[in-house]
Design a protein around this motif. Structure first.
Motif, PDB file in Angstrom:
ATOM      1  N   ILE A  29       0.819  -1.213   0.000  1.00  0.00           N
ATOM      2  CA  ILE A  29       0.000   0.000   0.000  1.00  0.00           C
ATOM      3  C   ILE A  29       0.854   1.265   0.000  1.00  0.00           C
ATOM      4  CG2 ILE A  29      -0.336   0.235   2.496  1.00  0.00           C
ATOM      5  CD1 ILE A  29      -3.140   0.537  -0.067  1.00  0.00           C
ATOM      6  N   LYS A  30       2.013   1.235   0.642  1.00  0.00           N
ATOM      7  CA  LYS A  30       2.891   2.407   0.663  1.00  0.00           C
ATOM      8  C   LYS A  30       3.399   2.726  -0.741  1.00  0.00           C
ATOM      9  CE  LYS A  30       6.805   4.364   3.219  1.00  0.00           C
ATOM     10  NZ  LYS A  30       7.220   5.207   2.159  1.00  0.00           N
ATOM     11  N   ALA A  31       3.793   1.706  -1.483  1.00  0.00           N
ATOM     12  CA  ALA A  31       4.272   1.917  -2.851  1.00  0.00           C
ATOM     13  C   ALA A  31       3.142   2.424  -3.743  1.00  0.00           C
ATOM     14  CB  ALA A  31       4.862   0.632  -3.412  1.00  0.00           C
ATOM     15  N   VAL A  32       1.962   1.823  -3.641  1.00  0.00           N
ATOM     16  CA  VAL A  32       0.827   2.262  -4.458  1.00  0.00           C
ATOM     17  C   VAL A  32       0.488   3.709  -4.130  1.00  0.00           C
ATOM     18  CG1 VAL A  32      -1.619   1.893  -4.990  1.00  0.00           C
ATOM     19  CG2 VAL A  32      -0.077  -0.063  -4.771  1.00  0.00           C
ATOM     20  N   SER A  33       0.533   4.069  -2.865  1.00  0.00           N
ATOM     21  CA  SER A  33       0.269   5.445  -2.457  1.00  0.00           C
ATOM     22  C   SER A  33       1.236   6.407  -3.132  1.00  0.00           C
ATOM     23  CB  SER A  33       0.384   5.562  -0.933  1.00  0.00           C
ATOM     24  OG  SER A  33       0.167   6.878  -0.515  1.00  0.00           O
ATOM     25  N   GLU A  34       2.508   6.030  -3.143  1.00  0.00           N
ATOM     26  CA  GLU A  34       3.517   6.869  -3.787  1.00  0.00           C
ATOM     27  C   GLU A  34       3.256   6.978  -5.291  1.00  0.00           C
ATOM     28  OE1 GLU A  34       8.208   6.478  -4.801  1.00  0.00           O
ATOM     29  OE2 GLU A  34       7.568   5.849  -2.791  1.00  0.00           O
ATOM     30  N   TYR A  35       2.960   5.855  -5.937  1.00  0.00           N
ATOM     31  CA  TYR A  35       2.706   5.850  -7.380  1.00  0.00           C
ATOM     32  C   TYR A  35       1.487   6.700  -7.737  1.00  0.00           C
ATOM     33  CZ  TYR A  35       5.619   1.617  -7.120  1.00  0.00           C
ATOM     34  OH  TYR A  35       6.606   0.701  -6.876  1.00  0.00           O
ATOM     35  N   MET A  36       0.485   6.706  -6.855  1.00  0.00           N
ATOM     36  CA  MET A  36      -0.745   7.451  -7.117  1.00  0.00           C
ATOM     37  C   MET A  36      -0.602   8.937  -6.794  1.00  0.00           C
ATOM     38  SD  MET A  36      -2.802   5.179  -8.314  1.00  0.00           S
ATOM     39  CE  MET A  36      -4.403   5.936  -8.228  1.00  0.00           C
ATOM     40  N   GLY A  37       0.487   9.295  -6.114  1.00  0.00           N
ATOM     41  CA  GLY A  37       0.685  10.693  -5.747  1.00  0.00           C
ATOM     42  C   GLY A  37      -0.125  11.110  -4.532  1.00  0.00           C
ATOM     43  N   HIS A  38      -0.532  10.138  -3.718  1.00  0.00           N
ATOM     44  CA  HIS A  38      -1.297  10.456  -2.510  1.00  0.00           C
ATOM     45  C   HIS A  38      -0.357  10.976  -1.426  1.00  0.00           C
ATOM     46  CE1 HIS A  38      -4.610   7.403  -3.792  1.00  0.00           C
ATOM     47  NE2 HIS A  38      -4.696   8.538  -4.440  1.00  0.00           N
ATOM     48  N   ALA A  39      -0.885  11.831  -0.582  1.00  0.00           N
ATOM     49  CA  ALA A  39      -0.092  12.440   0.480  1.00  0.00           C
ATOM     50  C   ALA A  39       0.366  11.420   1.522  1.00  0.00           C
ATOM     51  CB  ALA A  39      -0.891  13.553   1.162  1.00  0.00           C
ATOM     52  N   ASP A  40      -0.457  10.410   1.777  1.00  0.00           N
ATOM     53  CA  ASP A  40      -0.070   9.390   2.747  1.00  0.00           C
ATOM     54  C   ASP A  40      -0.766   8.075   2.413  1.00  0.00           C
ATOM     55  OD1 ASP A  40      -2.283   8.846   5.197  1.00  0.00           O
ATOM     56  OD2 ASP A  40      -2.627  10.639   3.991  1.00  0.00           O
ATOM     57  N   PRO A  41      -0.189   6.950   2.840  1.00  0.00           N
ATOM     58  CA  PRO A  41      -0.782   5.647   2.552  1.00  0.00           C
ATOM     59  C   PRO A  41      -2.169   5.462   3.159  1.00  0.00           C
ATOM     60  CG  PRO A  41       1.489   5.395   3.266  1.00  0.00           C
ATOM     61  CD  PRO A  41       1.113   6.830   3.492  1.00  0.00           C
ATOM     62  N   GLY A  42      -2.496   6.215   4.207  1.00  0.00           N
ATOM     63  CA  GLY A  42      -3.819   6.105   4.817  1.00  0.00           C
ATOM     64  C   GLY A  42      -4.924   6.459   3.834  1.00  0.00           C
ATOM     65  N   LEU A  43      -4.699   7.478   3.031  1.00  0.00           N
ATOM     66  CA  LEU A  43      -5.688   7.868   2.013  1.00  0.00           C
ATOM     67  C   LEU A  43      -5.866   6.725   1.018  1.00  0.00           C
ATOM     68  CD1 LEU A  43      -7.479   9.840   0.421  1.00  0.00           C
ATOM     69  CD2 LEU A  43      -5.397  10.637  -0.702  1.00  0.00           C
ATOM     70  N   THR A  44      -4.766   6.170   0.550  1.00  0.00           N
ATOM     71  CA  THR A  44      -4.820   5.070  -0.412  1.00  0.00           C
ATOM     72  C   THR A  44      -5.550   3.882   0.189  1.00  0.00           C
ATOM     73  OG1 THR A  44      -2.668   5.829  -1.197  1.00  0.00           O
ATOM     74  CG2 THR A  44      -3.428   3.697  -2.011  1.00  0.00           C
ATOM     75  N   LEU A  45      -5.254   3.575   1.425  1.00  0.00           N
ATOM     76  CA  LEU A  45      -5.900   2.459   2.108  1.00  0.00           C
ATOM     77  C   LEU A  45      -7.401   2.685   2.235  1.00  0.00           C
ATOM     78  CD1 LEU A  45      -5.273  -0.237   3.381  1.00  0.00           C
ATOM     79  CD2 LEU A  45      -4.838   0.928   5.531  1.00  0.00           C
ATOM     80  N   ARG A  46      -7.805   3.904   2.590  1.00  0.00           N
ATOM     81  CA  ARG A  46      -9.239   4.197   2.722  1.00  0.00           C
ATOM     82  C   ARG A  46      -9.961   4.053   1.384  1.00  0.00           C
ATOM     83  NH1 ARG A  46      -6.972   7.891   6.101  1.00  0.00           N
ATOM     84  NH2 ARG A  46      -7.074   9.608   4.608  1.00  0.00           N
ATOM     85  N   VAL A  47      -9.314   4.449   0.303  1.00  0.00           N
ATOM     86  CA  VAL A  47      -9.957   4.402  -1.011  1.00  0.00           C
ATOM     87  C   VAL A  47      -9.944   2.997  -1.600  1.00  0.00           C
ATOM     88  CG1 VAL A  47      -9.798   5.242  -3.406  1.00  0.00           C
ATOM     89  CG2 VAL A  47      -9.445   6.826  -1.504  1.00  0.00           C
ATOM     90  N   TYR A  48      -8.842   2.275  -1.440  1.00  0.00           N
ATOM     91  CA  TYR A  48      -8.656   1.022  -2.167  1.00  0.00           C
ATOM     92  C   TYR A  48      -8.635  -0.243  -1.314  1.00  0.00           C
ATOM     93  CZ  TYR A  48      -7.536   4.063  -6.043  1.00  0.00           C
ATOM     94  OH  TYR A  48      -7.602   5.016  -7.024  1.00  0.00           O
ATOM     95  N   ALA A  49      -8.875  -0.150  -0.025  1.00  0.00           N
ATOM     96  CA  ALA A  49      -8.798  -1.335   0.842  1.00  0.00           C
ATOM     97  C   ALA A  49      -9.713  -2.453   0.369  1.00  0.00           C
ATOM     98  CB  ALA A  49      -9.124  -0.965   2.281  1.00  0.00           C
ATOM     99  N   HIS A  50     -10.885  -2.109  -0.152  1.00  0.00           N
ATOM    100  CA  HIS A  50     -11.824  -3.137  -0.596  1.00  0.00           C
ATOM    101  C   HIS A  50     -11.296  -3.922  -1.796  1.00  0.00           C
ATOM    102  CE1 HIS A  50     -12.694   0.142  -3.366  1.00  0.00           C
ATOM    103  NE2 HIS A  50     -13.308  -0.732  -4.133  1.00  0.00           N
ATOM    104  N   LEU A  51     -10.255  -3.423  -2.446  1.00  0.00           N
ATOM    105  CA  LEU A  51      -9.693  -4.103  -3.611  1.00  0.00           C
ATOM    106  C   LEU A  51      -8.507  -4.988  -3.270  1.00  0.00           C
ATOM    107  CD1 LEU A  51      -9.756  -1.092  -6.061  1.00  0.00           C
ATOM    108  CD2 LEU A  51     -11.337  -3.016  -5.987  1.00  0.00           C
ATOM    109  N   MET A  52      -8.025  -4.872  -2.044  1.00  0.00           N
ATOM    110  CA  MET A  52      -6.851  -5.653  -1.671  1.00  0.00           C
ATOM    111  C   MET A  52      -7.236  -7.121  -1.558  1.00  0.00           C
ATOM    112  SD  MET A  52      -5.080  -3.028   0.973  1.00  0.00           S
ATOM    113  CE  MET A  52      -3.579  -3.978   1.085  1.00  0.00           C
ATOM    114  N   PRO A  53      -6.406  -7.991  -2.130  1.00  0.00           N
ATOM    115  CA  PRO A  53      -6.736  -9.414  -2.090  1.00  0.00           C
ATOM    116  C   PRO A  53      -6.723  -9.939  -0.660  1.00  0.00           C
ATOM    117  CG  PRO A  53      -4.524  -9.086  -2.962  1.00  0.00           C
ATOM    118  CD  PRO A  53      -5.135  -7.723  -2.768  1.00  0.00           C
ATOM    119  N   ASP A  54      -7.528 -10.954  -0.428  1.00  0.00           N
ATOM    120  CA  ASP A  54      -7.571 -11.597   0.878  1.00  0.00           C
ATOM    121  C   ASP A  54      -6.206 -12.227   1.135  1.00  0.00           C
ATOM    122  OD1 ASP A  54      -8.212 -12.876   3.211  1.00  0.00           O
ATOM    123  OD2 ASP A  54      -9.541 -14.345   2.283  1.00  0.00           O
TER     124      ASP A  54
END
Length: 110
Positions: free
Chosen positions: A58-83
Motif C-alpha cells: 500500500i505504501k508503494a501504491v500510495s507513492e505511485y498514485m501521488g497520494h499524500a499518505d498511505p492512509g488515504l490510499t488504504l481508505r480508497v482502495y482497501a476493498h480491492l486488496m486481495p484476501d
C-alpha cells in the motif's frame, strides 16, 4: 512527460470511441463525450487495483498514485486488496516446515 489533458483528448477518448464505449464522433471543438466511468479516474482506479491485486504494498501504491499518505490510499482502495489469509498461512507454514534431518542411526535416550 504525458499531460493528462492531451492524453485524454488525443489518445484515451479516441480509443474509447473506437472501442464503442462512447459515441464515435467528437463535437465541433474536437471534444468527445464525457464518460466518468471510462475516464481518467477509472484508469487510475484500474492501475491501483491491478497493483494491489498483484500484491504491491500500500505504501508503494500510495507513492505511485501521488497520494499524500498511505492512509488515504488504504481508505480508497482497501476493498480491492486481495484476501491475505491464504498468503499468511503459506508464510507461516514455510517458517515451520520440517527440514529433513540426516539419519544418524537409532537415537538413544539419555
Amino acid at each position: 512527460m504525458v499531460w493528462r489533458s492531451n492524453f485524454n483528448g488525443k489518445e484515451w477518448k479516441p480509443a474509447l470511441a473506437v472501442a464503442g464505449l462512447i459515441p464515435p464522433e467528437a463535437d465541433e471543438n474536437g471534444k468527445y463525450e464525457s464518460a466518468r466511468e471510462h475516464g481518467m479516474h477509472a484508469l487510475r482506479h484500474f492501475y491501483a487495483s491491478a497493483l494491489l491485486d498483484a500484491g504491491e504494498n500500500i505504501k508503494a501504491v500510495s507513492e505511485y498514485m501521488g497520494h499524500a499518505d498511505p492512509g488515504l490510499t488504504l481508505r480508497v482502495y482497501a476493498h480491492l486488496m486481495p484476501d491475505s489469509r491464504q498468503r499468511a498461512r503459506r508464510a507461516i507454514d514455510m517458517v515451520f516446515q520440517r527440514v529433513p534431518q540426516e539419519d544418524h542411526g537409532p537415537q538413544t535416550a539419555q
